[in-house]
Design a protein around this motif. Structure first.
Motif: not given
Length: 396
Positions: A147-156, A316-322
């Motif tokens: 969860a902490l890792y997910a929050r960091r991805r959301m924030a960054v 930072g482009e992982g979600a974009k690739l998805l």
């Protein structure tokens, strides 16, 4: 001299919660791999077992455990443990024996019988164990870490809950087509969002389960493969087992503090990125040559991180690739065509071996409805505790 070794056979025992011994699962997977390879057990010269630390005393000597279960025949045995990277370490040990000339054909096996609920450290006080400290000092269980890792991805990087949900949707669709998967049911983003919160922002369907399961491979020298009529086998071209570099300046549990960079400049890439880099360098390829990838999706957010660490996209482009569909079936580089941990759950010593089983079937063109058309090169990736890197490159 070529450092390729041949994958002659691949076998698995279906994942689930079966309530039986890990030895039974591993033996079934081993026999399936031997049958697939067309190799008699008595011709195997070495067996390498990936250890489980939950199955009682025999779990710590997995090589001998499976050799005994299959029937003593004099083969040399090795047992390895590297947490989630145990399977890759076992593959690397087998490959080393083959390339050194100690053995022509080696059986690799990993199996586990997982406890109910999420994993926790073994009993006892171990103040020098960062995983034990993470649980006892911080109270940071595995779901809390995810969860902490997910929050960091959301924030960054601006990742969203919808992005995380789409990872599960994608993997569940592939898992529904895999006869070895524990969960063989498609899900919708709405079902992910409606599942119970385990550790905010992650829901139950964002986090992998713990499972029983097993996987096995029969590896050989290229000469042995040719002598047995395998003129174009799947080949393992690289195994990366690198460790982190000092200083590590980004907090990443189980460590609970970063190194100081006052004197030494941080390395140019993160630990996980270095795992993939070492594999690409040894195999003589780049990420642009990949047909598919199998990554350790302990959580949906962590899969997105692997896209970047494997070089499939920029930071930072992982979600974009998805969102573009590049990692979905039919996309540029399908990721987790097996269904991933989202569909299997964790059977720790077996998982890295299972990833290579999936690459083998895909590169052979025998993955059925999951088949990635024209697959030629694949990579696996995961990270074991305490700095155990794990990546395997296979090609046809």
């Amino acid at each position: 001299m070529s450092r390729d070794v041949a994958v002659l056979g691949a076998g698995m025992h279906a994942w689930g919660k079966w309530g039986r011994s890990f030895i039974e699962y591993g033996t079934a997977a081993a026999r399936a791999a031997l049958q697939d390879a067309g190799v008699d057990w008595r011709d195997v010269q070495s067996i390498v077992g990936a250890d489980t630390v939950r199955g009682g005393y025999p779990g710590y000597v997995a090589g001998a455990t499976f050799a005994k279960a299959l029937g003593w025949q004099g083969a040399r045995v090795t047992s390895v443990y590297a947490a989630c990277a145990s399977g890759a370490q076992a593959i690397n040990t087998a490959r080393t024996q083959i390339l050194s000339g100690l053995a022509d054909v080696v059986l690799v096996v990993g199996a586990d019988a997982a406890p109910k609920g999420f994993f926790r450290p073994a009993g006892g006080d171990r103040q020098d164990d960062p995983d034990w400290l993470r649980f006892r000092v911080l109270g940071a269980t595995n779901p809390a870490y995810f969860a902490l890792y997910a929050r960091r991805r959301m924030a960054v990087h601006g990742d969203t809950l919808e992005d995380f949900a789409q990872v599960k949707v994608k993997n569940a669709a592939s898992g529904a087509l895999n006869p070895y998967a524990r969960y063989r049911k498609t899900v919708t983003a709405e079902e992910v969002a409606a599942s119970a919160i385990v550790a905010d922002p992650l829901r139950l369907l964002d986090i992998c389960a713990t499972s029983d399961g097993a996987a096995a491979l029969v590896l050989s020298s290229m000469e042995f493969a040719r002598r047995h009529g395998k003129t174009d086998p799947v080949r393992i071209k690289a195994v990366s087992t690198v460790t982190p570099q000092y200083p590590q300046t980004v907090l990443d549990l189980p460590d609970i503090a970063t190194d100081s960079a006052a004197v030494v400049e941080p390395p140019g890439q993160s630990f996980r990125a270095s795992i993939a880099h070492a594999a690409y360098e040894e195999a003589g390829i780049g990420p642009e040559e990949l047909s598919l990838a199998e990554v350790y999706d302990l959580s949906t957010a962590l899969e997105l991180q692997w896209y970047e660490d494997l070089g499939l996209c920029g930071e930072g482009e992982g979600a974009k690739l998805l969102r573009e569909g590049a990692t979905s079936p039919g996309g540029r580089v399908p990721v987790n065509s097996s269904g991933g941990l989202a569909s299997f759950g964790e059977a720790v010593p077996a998982q890295a071996i299972a990833q290579v089983c999936e690459l083998t079937w895909q590169l052979r063109g025998t993955a059925g409805e999951r088949q990635v058309p024209g697959a030629r090169v694949g990579i696996t990736a995961n990270q074991g505790l305490f700095g155990h890197g794990s990546a395997v490159v296979a090609a046809r």
